[in-house]
Scaffold this motif. Structure first.
Motif, short mmCIF file in Angstrom:
data_model
loop_
_atom_site.label_atom_id
_atom_site.label_comp_id
_atom_site.label_asym_id
_atom_site.label_seq_id
_atom_site.Cartn_x
_atom_site.Cartn_y
_atom_site.Cartn_z
N VAL A 12 -25.64 35.53 -1.55
CA VAL A 12 -24.64 36.47 -1.53
C VAL A 12 -23.45 35.98 -0.46
CG1 VAL A 12 -23.93 38.93 -1.41
CG2 VAL A 12 -26.44 38.43 -2.38
N GLN A 14 -20.72 37.46 1.21
CA GLN A 14 -19.99 38.80 1.23
C GLN A 14 -18.39 38.28 1.62
OE1 GLN A 14 -22.90 40.89 3.60
NE2 GLN A 14 -23.03 42.39 1.97
N TYR A 16 -16.15 36.77 0.13
CA TYR A 16 -15.65 35.37 0.01
C TYR A 16 -14.19 35.35 -0.23
CZ TYR A 16 -15.90 30.47 -1.70
OH TYR A 16 -15.73 29.18 -1.81
N GLU A 138 -17.18 49.03 -6.07
CA GLU A 138 -18.11 48.51 -5.78
C GLU A 138 -19.30 48.63 -6.76
OE1 GLU A 138 -19.03 50.54 -1.98
OE2 GLU A 138 -16.88 49.89 -1.54
N LEU A 157 -22.44 45.29 -4.26
CA LEU A 157 -21.38 44.43 -4.18
C LEU A 157 -20.01 44.86 -4.10
CD1 LEU A 157 -23.02 42.04 -7.04
CD2 LEU A 157 -23.00 41.73 -4.46
N ARG A 158 -19.25 44.17 -3.33
CA ARG A 158 -17.76 44.72 -3.26
C ARG A 158 -16.86 43.72 -3.88
NH1 ARG A 158 -17.51 46.62 3.06
NH2 ARG A 158 -15.78 47.54 2.24
N ASP A 161 -16.74 39.64 -3.18
CA ASP A 161 -18.28 39.14 -3.19
C ASP A 161 -18.62 37.89 -4.14
OD1 ASP A 161 -18.31 40.80 -0.85
OD2 ASP A 161 -19.97 41.89 -1.70
#
Ligand code: SIN
Ligand code: FE2
Length: 212
Positions: A12, A14, A16, A138, A157-158, A161
């Motif tokens: 993951v 986060q 990115y 999210e 997950l935001r 991500d």
């Protein structure tokens, strides 16, 4: 590059994508949806799914009474638009493989939408990863096991991500229990978009004729 968090083999990344990168992806997806509109899929047993779906690439993943499969045409008959370069750039940066994906599945979660636990297993081979990009609200992502059932771990997950599902996670069950509607302002009508890129090769495909 941000170091990924690894949970059960799911890598993951986060945060990115920064806001401009997210906006650029949304602009690319708007064009995809203009050419291949979101539609309401049903499972092979006829149950409506709560997400709205479309695809980009040589093949799109579809489901209806005819089963789960990849096909070269949207259910309404048009060819899928190309995968936007902005999306391919992310695959090239994080997938760790030297070939591009065949399919980018686009799922839209409006308020109340979810995705049951499942495996991504309609592709021809499983040595290629699946790369997922989250945009907008999210979503509570649940990561399980290759076998059905057992312990799971969940993570919100935001927007921005990126998750790489490869190796031991490639055939692991996963799903989205719920979204936090209104938690992001990226999408004008709210909701969540998830993109998953897949190498399909000789997967479970079916060439369907265009609609009459
Ligand atoms: C999927 O497994 O197809 C979607 C995953 C997600 O929405 O994060
Ligand atoms: Fe999936």
């Amino acid at each position: 590059m941000v170091m990924p968090l690894t949970i059960r083999g799911f890598r993951v990344f986060q945060g990115y994508l920064d806001s401009p990168a997210q906006e650029a992806l949304v602009a690319g997806l708007r064009e995809v949806a203009r050419q291949a509109p979101f539609y309401a899929p049903v499972t092979p047993s006829g149950k409506p799914m709560s997400v709205r779906m479309t695809s980009a690439g040589r093949l799109g993943w579809v489901t209806d009474r005819g089963g789960y499969r990849y096909q070269a045409h949207h259910p309404e008959g048009m060819a899928w638009p190309p995968i936007p370069e902005t999306v391919l750039d992310i695959w090239r940066a994080v997938s760790g493989v030297s070939r591009d994906p065949d399919c980018c599945l686009v799922n839209y979660y409006a308020e109340g939408a979810r995705m049951g636990m499942h495996q991504d297993k309609d592709e021809g081979q499983f040595e290629w990863p699946v790369v997922s990009i989250s945009l907008g609200d999210e979503g509570l992502f649940r990561m399980g096991n290759v076998a059905r059932g057992g312990k799971t771990e969940s993570l919100w997950l935001r927007s921005g991500d990126v998750v790489v599902m490869g190796g031991e996670a490639r055939l692991a069950h996963h799903g989205v229990d719920r979204i936090r509607f209104g938690s992001s302002r990226l999408l004008p009508k709210g909701g969540r978009i998830n993109l998953t890129m897949r190498v399909v090769d000789q997967g479970k495909t079916e060439q369907q004729p265009s609609s009459p």
